[in-house]
Scaffold this active site. Structure first.
Site, mmCIF file in Angstrom:
data_model
loop_
_atom_site.group_PDB
_atom_site.id
_atom_site.type_symbol
_atom_site.label_atom_id
_atom_site.label_comp_id
_atom_site.label_asym_id
_atom_site.label_seq_id
_atom_site.Cartn_x
_atom_site.Cartn_y
_atom_site.Cartn_z
ATOM 1 N N CYS A 193 0.839 -1.197 0.000
ATOM 2 C CA CYS A 193 0.000 0.000 0.000
ATOM 3 C C CYS A 193 0.873 1.246 0.000
ATOM 4 C CB CYS A 193 -0.931 0.016 1.212
ATOM 5 S SG CYS A 193 -0.068 0.168 2.784
ATOM 6 N N CYS A 245 3.616 1.614 2.475
ATOM 7 C CA CYS A 245 4.858 0.892 2.174
ATOM 8 C C CYS A 245 5.794 1.760 1.330
ATOM 9 C CB CYS A 245 4.560 -0.402 1.421
ATOM 10 S SG CYS A 245 3.588 -1.593 2.342
ATOM 11 N N CYS A 278 41.950 -20.813 -19.995
ATOM 12 C CA CYS A 278 42.174 -21.527 -18.735
ATOM 13 C C CYS A 278 41.334 -20.912 -17.627
ATOM 14 C CB CYS A 278 43.650 -21.492 -18.342
ATOM 15 S SG CYS A 278 44.241 -19.815 -18.034
ATOM 16 N N CYS A 281 41.497 -17.178 -16.967
ATOM 17 C CA CYS A 281 40.672 -16.317 -17.831
ATOM 18 C C CYS A 281 39.283 -16.149 -17.227
ATOM 19 C CB CYS A 281 40.550 -16.913 -19.226
ATOM 20 S SG CYS A 281 42.105 -17.025 -20.127
ATOM 21 N N ASP A 320 6.572 28.274 -32.190
ATOM 22 C CA ASP A 320 7.610 28.776 -33.082
ATOM 23 C C ASP A 320 7.103 28.620 -34.518
ATOM 24 O OD1 ASP A 320 10.271 29.671 -33.786
ATOM 25 O OD2 ASP A 320 10.635 27.615 -34.444
ATOM 26 N N ASP A 340 11.456 23.196 -32.130
ATOM 27 C CA ASP A 340 12.130 22.023 -32.689
ATOM 28 C C ASP A 340 13.050 21.348 -31.678
ATOM 29 O OD1 ASP A 340 14.289 23.684 -32.525
ATOM 30 O OD2 ASP A 340 14.517 23.972 -34.683
ATOM 31 N N ASP A 357 15.283 26.269 -30.014
ATOM 32 C CA ASP A 357 14.358 26.856 -29.047
ATOM 33 C C ASP A 357 14.570 26.322 -27.633
ATOM 34 O OD1 ASP A 357 12.944 28.244 -31.162
ATOM 35 O OD2 ASP A 357 12.161 26.291 -31.716
#
Length: 808
Positions: free
Chosen positions: A22, A25, A90, A93, A501, A700, A704
């Protein structure tokens, strides 16, 4: 102070939190995280079950954040991925890879199997990702291939399905043992006293039946209540445990005293109904995140790339920037790129919401997850992995769904104090009935005490806002409206003023030369040739119109000897030792050039809605260029739609007043701000805000940016490819203004839905508590009402899925 704060190494992580029931929580997790040193901000969304935490990584760690969440009694969900590794020789690695992956932020475990050459990595998806894991392996000198996110691993979906399964099993246990108790209660109410009724009303049988319900099916409530009380808080679990335990243990005491007043059916049926409600709620909540799942499902699984002269089908995760990708008819475009060979028609509806396919040719951009309808083409991959448009859309929608709207603060504040207040009211109810209203009647006082506790659970209040936000932002994404945060979705419904614009927003932003008027003895061909050279290096759309027209006439312009751009005015260049100015009348006037001879032709052209550029050679006016920018087809419709919604519309442009008013008049705008330099647009927006207006700026997203950031809501007209426009709050993937109308409609519909949810959640609690306190509501009915209140809120939010923002 602010500078010091800005320099902190802040990081933001998104963690999936399980176990919340809820609003109390989510509020407790927020408060707990906020107490950690270095945590700047913590926002927890109950509906998405995600925590967004911004913290100073020099003062606290991810591990401490996770530990805090788990200490509060919740789980942090991890993702898992399997990676095929090449180049290992090996055990050293595999050990090195394990240690390297273990150092990645968010990675909790990394196990590398040398024999099968595979790494299994568990990590927090909001911190690291598959791309980070692959990059680390490659950085260590090995190859990482065939990345498979286990079952595409939708761990979130997996976790939700597991929760549904758990609740289903609990419901089965509860229902099996509760039904005989319910039957006994019904028979008793009907006055039936046959052998079956006597058997079912046996006190010891009822005790046996109620116990598994109380402590097996209901154990989740005891566990949750213990954890929150240990942390000095309270939530729904506390209310359920208090109410049902009071009924259960009072009944046990009465069995031992051989008192006939038993309430085993009350506690058992209450728990059964609450579990049923949680099951229905979990199922319904799963549907609210379908938008994200649908978006992720759009991505292609493989790509056909050209390597070493051969076409290879490879997993999409292995496509690299610069790869040449082949796409055939009917296939999905795997990643973003630019066509290098071939033509086609592509369905981009998943991106823009626009159903009509788009023609594509060499040089055009294509976007991953769009569908190739016709021809075969090749393109060069420019954006892969998390950089693609689809990945950015998914990220924006996820972050928006996980964010909090300002209206939710009210619910959070109420929830924080609600549970303690309810416990107090329940105790007051018990005392009033036991000592005053029905003195000495413990059973009656207990029943009313339990009813108050159960009816008051604030689950519906906590879900009222986030579920609607989730569905609303997902619905927006389906229609090409990307909303970056819940607060922007909320602000949009209150807008009173829109500033548009002109270039690229109202108009197409692709101006074309319409008139060339030579003066001072120059012929048109020479004038054009000099102007094309002068404007060659300018990026301004009007300059590019001259250059483009010149190229159409077969001119191949050379670079000028010198070039200076004068923002908002024009350019000053040197060509063959001659000084040239091209730009506005103010540019020429500032350079003391007589423009009297151009006034008449200029005014005539400007009345036609054309923009006029003046050309001066060696300080003498030598010609005019008229440029027209076509109005977008839907601009007038969008302006009318905004005005019908009661919104004031303004146009802002750097054009002179006559040209601006001609364009504005064509689309029905009467409020015009003309001759405004780019750097002054933000000031104009701020001035409107100071008048008390709630202002949106539409542009755009690049030129702007300051004005978009200044406005209450910034709208960016997207191109369909670059969707992460930082300055904008809402990005419109379609290239027309009808998206603004649709976004505002969506905002209004979502806010209406939220207010409905909050109203019913509050009315339910406000009316339910006094009714229960007055003794008119049995605990069983209270439990049923509480269980279904959350489901009703989520179901109401899901109604938004049928809403089409483009239809009035």
């Amino acid at each position: 102070m602010s500078e010091a704060k800005a320099s902190l190494p802040l990081a933001t992580v998104f963690l999936k939190v399980g176990g919340m029931t809820c609003a109390a929580c989510s509020g407790r997790v927020e408060r707990g995280l906020a107490k950690l040193p270095g945590v700047e901000k913590a926002a927890v969304n109950l509906a998405t079950e995600k925590a967004a935490v911004t913290y100073d990584s020099s003062r606290t760690s991810l591990g401490e954040i996770v530990h805090k969440i788990e200490a509060l009694g919740y789980q942090v969900v991890r993702d898992k991925v399997e990676v095929k590794i090449t180049g290992m020789t090996c055990a050293a690695c595999s050990g090195r890879i394990e240690r390297g992956l273990g150092k990645l932020p968010g990675v909790t475990s990394a196990v590398v199997n040398l024999a099968v050459e595979k790494a299994t990595v568990e990590y927090y998806a909001g911190v690291s990702g598959i791309a980070d894991i692959k990059a680390k392996i490659e950085q260590l000198g090995f190859g990482a291939h065939d990345l498979t996110d286990t079952a595409a691993v939708d761990r979130e979906k997996e976790a939700r399905e597991a929760e549904v399964t758990r609740q289903r099993l609990r419901l089965l246990v509860a229902a099996v043992f509760s039904l005989p108790l319910l039957l006994a209660m019904v028979l008793h109410m009907l006055g039936v006293m046959d052998s079956v009724a006597h058997f079912l009303m046996n006190p010891y049988l009822q005790w046996v039946l109620a116990t598994p319900v109380q402590f097996i099916a209901g154990w989740q409530f005891y566990r949750g209540a213990y954890i929150v009380l240990k942390n000095g808080s309270a939530n729904m679990d506390v209310l359920v445990v208090l109410g049902t335990s009071a009924a259960y243990f009072y009944s046990v005491a009465n069995v031992l005293r051989q008192d006939p007043d038993l309430y085993f059916e009350t506690s058992a049926i209450l728990i059964t109904l609450i579990i049923l409600g949680k099951l229905l709620e979990a199922t319904a909540k799963g549907r609210t995140s379908e938008a994200i799942k649908a978006l992720m499902g759009l991505q292609a699984k493989t790509a056909r790339v050209v390597r070493d002269g051969r076409e290879l089908d490879i997993p999409i995760a292995e496509v690299l920037t610069g790869d040449i990708v082949v796409v055939r008819p009917g296939e999905k475009v795997p990643v973003d790129g630019v066509i290098v060979d071939g033509t086609s028609t592509i369905d981009e509806s998943m991106l823009t919401g626009e159903s009509l396919p788009v023609d594509k040719k060499a040089g055009d951009q294509v976007v991953g997850a769009t569908i190739n309808k016709l021809g075969t083409f090749k393109f060069e991959a420019t954006k892969v992995g998390k950089d693609t448009a689809l990945a950015q859309i998914v990220r924006i929608v996820e972050e928006a769904q996980g964010s909090k709207a300002p209206i939710q603060r009210f619910a959070d504040v109420v929830s924080a104090y609600f549970v303690p207040a309810v416990v107090g009211l329940a105790l007051l109810t018990f005392a009033a009935w036991f000592f005053l209203l029905d003195a000495g009647n413990f059973s009656r006082a207990l029943v009313n005490f339990t009813a108050v506790l159960v009816i008051a659970c604030p689950c519906a209040l906590g879900l009222a806002t986030p579920t609607s936000i989730m569905v609303g932002t997902g619905k927006g994404a389906e229609h090409g409206i990307l909303i970056k945060g819940a607060e922007h979705l909320e602000h949009a419904h209150r807008l009173t003023t829109i500033v548009l614009d002109k270039t690229g927003t109202i108009t197409k932003g692709e101006p074309e030369i319409t008139d060339i008027i030579p003066m001072a003895g120059l012929d048109a061909a020479t004038l054009l040739q000099l102007a094309v050279r002068a404007e060659k290096n300018s990026e301004h759309p009007l300059a590019q119109a001259i250059v483009s027209y010149g190229k159409q006439q077969g001119l191949v312009p050379e670079d000028p000897a010198s070039f200076t751009a004068i923002p908002g005015h024009g350019v000053e260049v040197t060509v063959d030792g001659q000084r040239i100015l091209v730009g506005t009348r103010k540019l020429l006037q500032d350079n003391a050039i007589d423009i009297a001879g151009a006034i008449g032709p200029m005014e005539e052209l400007e009345l036609q809605g054309k923009t006029v550029m003046l050309f001066a050679l060696e300080n003498q006016l030598s010609g005019l260029f008229a440029v027209a920018d076509t109005v977008k087809a839907n601009s007038a419709e969008a302006v009318a739609g905004l005005q019908n919604m009661g919104i004031e519309v303004w146009m802002i442009t750097g054009d002179n007043s006559r040209t601006a008013r001609a364009i504005a008049g064509a689309v029905g705008i009467t409020n015009v701000m003309a001759e405004v330099l780019p750097e002054h647009k933000a000031e104009k927006v701020a001035a409107l805000k100071q008048e008390g207006k709630i202002v949106a700026m539409v542009g755009d997203g690049i030129n702007d940016a300051p004005a978009l950031a200044t406005a209450d809501v910034g709208f960016a007209i997207g191109t369909g490819t670059d969707v992460a426009i930082a300055a904008a709050d809402i990005t419109l993937m379609r290239g027309d203004l009808t998206g603004i109308v649709a976004a505002i409609r969506l905002s209004r519909a979502t806010m209406r839905n939220i207010k409905q949810n909050l109203f019913w959640a509050l009315v339910y609690n406000s009316l339910g508590i006094p009714v229960a306190a007055a003794g008119f509501l049995s605990p069983v009915l209270a439990g049923a009402a509480m269980a279904f209140s959350s489901v009703s809120v989520v179901t109401n939010a899901l109604r938004l899925k049928r809403f089409n923002p483009y239809k009035p």
